[in-house]
Design a protein around this motif. Structure first.
Motif, PDB file in Angstrom:
ATOM      1  N   ASP A 124    -181.691 -19.717  -3.859  1.00  0.00           N
ATOM      2  CA  ASP A 124    -182.173 -19.061  -2.643  1.00  0.00           C
ATOM      3  C   ASP A 124    -182.204 -20.074  -1.506  1.00  0.00           C
ATOM      4  O   ASP A 124    -182.296 -21.283  -1.735  1.00  0.00           O
ATOM      5  N   ASP A 136    -185.221 -24.860  -4.123  1.00  0.00           N
ATOM      6  CA  ASP A 136    -185.147 -23.409  -3.918  1.00  0.00           C
ATOM      7  C   ASP A 136    -183.778 -22.820  -4.247  1.00  0.00           C
ATOM      8  O   ASP A 136    -183.651 -21.602  -4.350  1.00  0.00           O
ATOM      9  N   ASP A 169    -192.247 -16.016   6.525  1.00  0.00           N
ATOM     10  CA  ASP A 169    -193.302 -15.031   6.341  1.00  0.00           C
ATOM     11  C   ASP A 169    -194.109 -14.982   7.637  1.00  0.00           C
ATOM     12  O   ASP A 169    -194.574 -16.014   8.132  1.00  0.00           O
ATOM     13  N   VAL A 189    -192.232 -20.563   2.919  1.00  0.00           N
ATOM     14  CA  VAL A 189    -191.707 -19.636   1.919  1.00  0.00           C
ATOM     15  C   VAL A 189    -190.613 -18.797   2.570  1.00  0.00           C
ATOM     16  O   VAL A 189    -190.789 -18.318   3.696  1.00  0.00           O
ATOM     17  N   ASN A 190    -189.483 -18.659   1.884  1.00  0.00           N
ATOM     18  CA  ASN A 190    -188.448 -17.734   2.356  1.00  0.00           C
ATOM     19  C   ASN A 190    -188.890 -16.338   1.928  1.00  0.00           C
ATOM     20  O   ASN A 190    -188.735 -15.954   0.772  1.00  0.00           O
ATOM     21  N   ALA A 191    -189.448 -15.589   2.879  1.00  0.00           N
ATOM     22  CA  ALA A 191    -189.977 -14.258   2.569  1.00  0.00           C
ATOM     23  C   ALA A 191    -188.871 -13.316   2.108  1.00  0.00           C
ATOM     24  O   ALA A 191    -189.131 -12.335   1.412  1.00  0.00           O
ATOM     25  N   TYR A 215    -182.564 -16.213   5.327  1.00  0.00           N
ATOM     26  CA  TYR A 215    -183.942 -16.699   5.248  1.00  0.00           C
ATOM     27  C   TYR A 215    -184.778 -15.985   6.293  1.00  0.00           C
ATOM     28  O   TYR A 215    -184.287 -15.551   7.328  1.00  0.00           O
ATOM     29  N   GLY A 239    -186.440 -14.226   0.097  1.00  0.00           N
ATOM     30  CA  GLY A 239    -186.093 -14.576  -1.284  1.00  0.00           C
ATOM     31  C   GLY A 239    -184.619 -14.353  -1.570  1.00  0.00           C
ATOM     32  O   GLY A 239    -184.251 -13.781  -2.576  1.00  0.00           O
ATOM     33  N   SER A 240    -183.768 -14.816  -0.662  1.00  0.00           N
ATOM     34  CA  SER A 240    -182.353 -14.468  -0.700  1.00  0.00           C
ATOM     35  C   SER A 240    -181.465 -15.702  -0.712  1.00  0.00           C
ATOM     36  O   SER A 240    -181.780 -16.701  -0.064  1.00  0.00           O
ATOM     37  N   HIS A 263    -183.285 -24.955   7.445  1.00  0.00           N
ATOM     38  CA  HIS A 263    -183.064 -24.057   6.317  1.00  0.00           C
ATOM     39  C   HIS A 263    -181.790 -24.483   5.606  1.00  0.00           C
ATOM     40  O   HIS A 263    -181.054 -25.335   6.083  1.00  0.00           O
TER      41      HIS A 263
END
Length: 148
Positions: free
Chosen positions: A22, A19, A56, A44-46, A53, A48-49, A79
């Motif tokens: 991100d 990832d 979702d 999923v890292n909602a 993190y 997207g940064s 994370h």
């Protein structure tokens, strides 16, 4: 101390590298009260940064319903940090809602998604207090006892 098997350790590191740039995030579930991280669940890292993190909410609700039906709890919440050391930020501490969980941080700042070592550290976060703990990586988790 966090005791984690090599395959789960490798899966967390691989997710963090995949990832990058991100932040990656996920959970390792285990039987309630066992402190055994057995089931790797990449999320999923909602957001997207590369600096934040966020799970979702729909995916997280589904995971908690699944863990509940299986008699599991989040043993590890992990994370990655992509540009800083593997230490919880103020935001991370504020998001820590599982007092029994090990909070694992993986820093990919040195090698990104290339080969090379990462910083892999674990913490307990209770009531805003951060305590680093030792990580023991074993070939396989010792066999559990019935009822664990």
């Amino acid at each position: 101390m966090l005791t984690i098997d090599q395959a789960t350790y490798d899966a967390i590191v691989a997710h963090a590298k995949r990832d990058h740039p991100d932040e990656a995030c996920g959970v390792v579930a285990g039987p309630e009260g066992s402190d055994r991280p057995e089931r790797f669940v990449p999320m999923v890292n909602a957001a997207g940064s590369p600096t934040f993190y966020e799970f979702d909410s729909t995916e997280l609700l589904r995971l908690y319903q699944e863990m509940d039906s299986r008699g599991e709890e989040p043993v590890v919440v992990y994370h990655s940090h992509t540009a800083t050391e593997a230490y919880p930020s103020r935001t991370d501490i504020g998001l820590a809602m599982e007092p029994g969980a090990h909070y694992v941080l993986v820093s990919t700042r040195e090698h990104g998604n290339n080969d090379g070592p990462v910083e892999f550290r674990s913490y307990r976060i209770v009531d805003g207090e951060v305590t680093e703990e030792e990580v023991s990586v074993v070939a396989h988790l010792p066999a559990g006892h019935p009822g664990d």
